[in-house]
Design an enzyme around this catalytic site. Structure first.
Site, PDB file in Angstrom:
ATOM      1  CG  HIS A   1       4.444 -10.524 -33.104  1.00 25.70           C
ATOM      2  ND1 HIS A   1       3.772  -9.451 -32.567  1.00 25.70           N
ATOM      3  CD2 HIS A   1       5.593 -10.621 -32.403  1.00 25.70           C
ATOM      4  CE1 HIS A   1       4.487  -8.933 -31.593  1.00 25.70           C
ATOM      5  NE2 HIS A   1       5.594  -9.628 -31.464  1.00 25.70           N
TER       6      HIS A   1
ATOM      7  CG  ASP B   1       0.536  -8.904 -33.683  1.00 25.10           C
ATOM      8  OD1 ASP B   1       0.472 -10.147 -33.540  1.00 25.10           O
ATOM      9  OD2 ASP B   1       1.517  -8.220 -33.323  1.00 25.10           O
TER      10      ASP B   1
ATOM     11  CB  SER C   1       5.294  -8.871 -28.251  1.00 26.08           C
ATOM     12  OG  SER C   1       6.002  -7.969 -29.019  1.00 26.08           O
TER      13      SER C   1
HETATM   14  C1  4AZ Z   1       8.923  -6.540 -30.381  1.00 23.53           C
HETATM   15  O1  4AZ Z   1       9.923  -6.787 -31.029  1.00 23.53           O
HETATM   16  C2  4AZ Z   1       8.551  -5.113 -30.173  1.00 23.53           C
HETATM   17  N1  4AZ Z   1       8.536  -0.196 -29.335  1.00 23.53           N
HETATM   18  C3  4AZ Z   1       7.451  -4.799 -29.400  1.00 23.53           C
HETATM   19  C4  4AZ Z   1       7.118  -3.477 -29.187  1.00 23.53           C
HETATM   20  C5  4AZ Z   1       7.859  -2.471 -29.738  1.00 23.53           C
HETATM   21  C6  4AZ Z   1       8.969  -2.762 -30.498  1.00 23.53           C
HETATM   22  C7  4AZ Z   1       9.309  -4.095 -30.713  1.00 23.53           C
HETATM   23  C8  4AZ Z   1       7.448  -1.055 -29.498  1.00 23.53           C
HETATM   24  O2  4AZ Z   1       8.211  -7.421 -29.923  1.00 23.53           O
END
Ligand code: 4AZ
Length: 724
Positions: free
Chosen positions: A527, A580, A674
């Site tokens: 993503h 992902d 992420s």
């Molecule tokens: C994000 O937006 C995201 N709480 C990554 C991890 C989490 C929430 C959002 C986990 O990339």
């Protein structure tokens, strides 16, 4: 000087001594026809007794005329650290500069590499009334303390009773080794085996001996530490801090660092080094230690004995009003103040469980046999949440049955019978008799096609496959730097997570995380690389990768690499975040270093059990509405059982996902994390990439754990794409 003396009626002994108030003597026994009856006389009391006799009777003929011996003590020594005074190979002797000027010493060949199979000694002396300070600026020796090690002795002889510390490995600049002697002599013994490493460099100086370390502390708030903190405290020292506050107040003490560890010691009984408060002794390593006084004065005592010292402690104290110890908050029995909302939530927030006692369980909680309340979701999740296992009893199977990890009951006799009976093979896992040969969906397959039922056989330093393939490709998941566990705090240490990468997009800076899996390949989340109307995140040319990064603005030793190609999983679904995962091929290979190192990829069959503690790292937002972190952050999260995970996410979790975190919220990954790793290590083994930070409902919210891409399910695709 060696003197020849007659020992009792049989062997010849040679004795060589040096020193003024304390004489360090080497005694060489020459037993002509060694037999067991002669050897049995070599007990400590026999030898001391005979030595007393010898030194009295033969003083006239042995050159010991002017010596009056008041006491003799013997102690065993590691033969490798013993060096005869006549052996001048790799033997050095230094006097400290009386003005306190620093002298730099280093291992032979530093930094190109030390000699192999060396036994070096550095005899260090300082003026009387001074002690020796040794501050290592580089410490990089092989990480195998059995064969390669450096020992600092609080003496000129290398007897085990006088060891200050014994170390090996590679220490990061953030965790330097610095020790002090308690007298004016010290000895460094440096033993190497067959592999050469850069070695050590140490600053040697003399400092005046501490005349006392007792202190009276009378302000309402303050700190105190073990002597020389954060250097190692010296041996043979006693200190006392007397804290006095106005009579209507009480004292709260919190230790932020507590390390009084001695190798091989049981720290249940603190009979070596200890801190003593209200007649209770504390030692070993503690992640949290908090105490309160019963009156307006509190005495804290510290004792170190003759051998093995450590980093010691850093403590903070404050005065509080016993009528209102934690204004607006809950007062834990150990003095901590916590938010009222954290009481009776199933989590041990105080550290002493006092926030979880005397609770009335709410309707969504389960009543443990020991009186604690835990969320019902934790029932039967294979994790002993109550502490007495009552949440894992009566989980659907009767006493003649055994419960598979997928909750199915099988007859108990079928456990470990060599035949898989549970669909997930869990009945044949963790058995003493490992079956080799039978291949199922749940057995590890060796390179030669054979299978082993051994759980997680990869890189466990045991050869489980006949062809040894389970132990191949294991230069991963280790930290080249040796780290002390850092208590509290969430800033990572330099080199603590050497596989973590920061992905910068264009001029936007840090955008996503990634993990190093080889010199050429990073793994991240699909993503992060989706084309949007504003920017083309799918174009490899727009990305730069930063490996070895700690603070986002500190580029020291960082390796920046462009991206040759980005491969996102063809089944990635941007609505559901299924599959992902993305692979980034680097334009130029990485050069592995102390702070850049790959993480291990788990086999498809690797088991990360629910309840297991893992770590998520990244420079993501420090809260849902927070800012990106400057320093790499780390957080400990627990693997959540799939049934619980599916229930809290209302079925949004696919087989390619897993939940990790806390249902009570508070600790989680967030935007910007992420693509980064969820890293797990079992029993001190290597770190495996269990998951990739993917998504979640907000960050750190109650009943909304972090959702990660499940590496085991995506392992085959990584192999097909990269060959790894
Ligand atoms: C994000 O937006 C995201 N709480 C990554 C991890 C989490 C929430 C959002 C986990 O990339």
């Amino acid at each position: 000087m060696w003197s020849q003396l007659l020992f009792g009626s049989f062997p010849m002994i040679y004795i060589s001594c040096e020193g003024s108030t304390v004489a360090y003597c080497w005694i060489r026994f020459l037993i002509p026809n060694a037999n067991s009856s002669a050897l049995s006389l070599f007990t400590e009391s026999q030898i001391t007794g005979s030595l007393r006799g010898i030194t009295r009777s033969s003083a006239g003929s042995s050159g010991l005329e002017n010596i009056r011996i008041t006491s003799i003590s013997l102690s065993p020594a590691d033969p490798r650290t013993v060096k005869e005074p006549t052996d001048k190979s790799c033997a050095f002797s230094y006097y400290a500069d009386p003005s306190g000027k620093k002298i730099i010493l280093s291992s032979p060949g530093f930094p190109s590499g030390y000699p192999t199979n060396a036994r070096c000694q550095y005899l260090l002396r300082a003026e009387r009334g001074s002690v020796i300070s040794l501050a290592f600026t580089t410490f990089n020796i092989r990480d195998n303390c059995q064969d390669d090690f450096l020992t600092v002795f609080n003496s000129l002889s290398s007897d085990r009773g006088n060891i200050i510390t014994e170390q090996c490995g590679n220490r990061p600049p953030t965790n330097p080794l610095a020790v002090f002697s308690s007298g004016n002599v010290a000895l460094i013994a440096f033993i190497t085996s067959s592999i050469s490493y850069p070695g050590f460099q140490v600053v040697f100086s003399q400092v005046p001996k501490l005349t006392g370390c007792d202190q009276t502390l009378t302000s309402d708030l303050g700190n105190f530490t073990s002597p020389y903190y954060p250097s190692f405290y010296p041996p043979n020292i006693d200190c006392k801090w007397t804290i006095q506050v106005p009579s209507h107040l009480r004292i709260r003490v919190q230790f932020y660092m507590f390390r009084l560890k001695e190798p091989g010691m049981n720290h249940d009984t603190c009979n070596k080094d200890y801190v003593e408060i209200a007649s209770v002794k504390y030692c070993g390593e503690r992640s949290f230690l908090g105490l309160i006084s019963s009156g307006p004065t509190l005495e804290v005592k510290f004792h170190s004995d003759a051998s093995f010292t450590d980093k010691g402690f850093l403590a903070e104290y404050s005065a509080y009003d016993p009528q209102n110890p934690c204004p607006g908050q809950f007062a834990c029995s150990n003095g901590l103040c916590i938010s009222v909302s954290l009481t009776c939530d199933g989590w041990n927030d105080c550290g002493d469980l006092s926030d979880e006692r005397n609770c009335v369980c709410s309707s969504d909680q389960f009543h443990c046999d020991n009186g604690l309340c835990k969320p019902r979701l934790w029932l039967c999740d294979h994790s002993n949440d109550c502490g007495d296992n009552s949440d894992e009893k009566q989980c659907g199977c009767n006493s003649e049955q055994w419960k598979c990890n997928n909750e199915v009951c099988i007859p108990r006799i079928k456990k470990c019978d060599g035949q898989p009976d549970c669909a997930d093979f869990s009945d044949e896992a963790d058995c003493a008799n490992v079956t080799v040969g039978v291949c199922t969906d749940f057995t590890y397959q060796c390179k030669n096609g054979a299978c082993t039922s051994q759980v997680n056989p990869e890189c466990d330093q045991k050869r489980d496959c006949e062809d040894g393939s389970d132990e191949e490709s294991c230069n991963c998941g280790v930290r080249p730097y040796k780290h002390n566990r850092i208590v509290g705090g969430t800033d990572a240490d330099v080199g603590e997570w050497p596989w973590q990468v920061s992905l910068h997009f264009g001029r936007q800076g840090h955008t996503c995380g990634a993990s190093i899996i080889s010199k050429h390949w990073l793994v991240s989340a699909a993503h992060c690389f989706q084309r949007t109307r504003e920017a083309n995140y799918a174009d490899a040319r727009n990305w730069n990768t930063y490996s070895g990064l700690h603070g986002q603005r500190d580029m020291q030793n960082v390796q920046v690499r462009g991206v040759k190609s980005i491969t996102t999983h063809p089944l990635y679904n941007h609505n559901t975040f299924d599959y992902d995962i993305a692979l980034l091929e680097l334009k130029e290979p990485l050069v592995f270093s102390n702070i850049i190192h790959p993480i291990c990829l788990p086999a498809r069959t690797h088991i990360f059990p629910s309840g297991m503690s893992c770590w998520v790292t990244g420079w993501g937002l420090l809260g849902e509405n927070g800012q990106l972190a400057r320093m790499l952050q780390k957080a400990e999260v627990k693997i959540i059982n799939d049934t619980v995970c599916n229930s809290v996410t209302r079925g949004q979790v696919t087989p390619r996902m897993l939940c990790s975190g806390y249902l009570t919220g508070g600790v989680d990954a967030c935007q910007g994390d992420s693509g980064g790793p969820l890293a797990c290590s079992q029993n001190g083994g290597p770190w495996f990439l269990c998951g990739i930070v993917s998504w979640g409902e907000g960050c750190a919210r109650k009943n909304n754990p972090g959702i990660y891409s499940r590496m085991t399910e995506l392992r085959e695709w990584v192999k097909i794409q990269t060959g790894l």
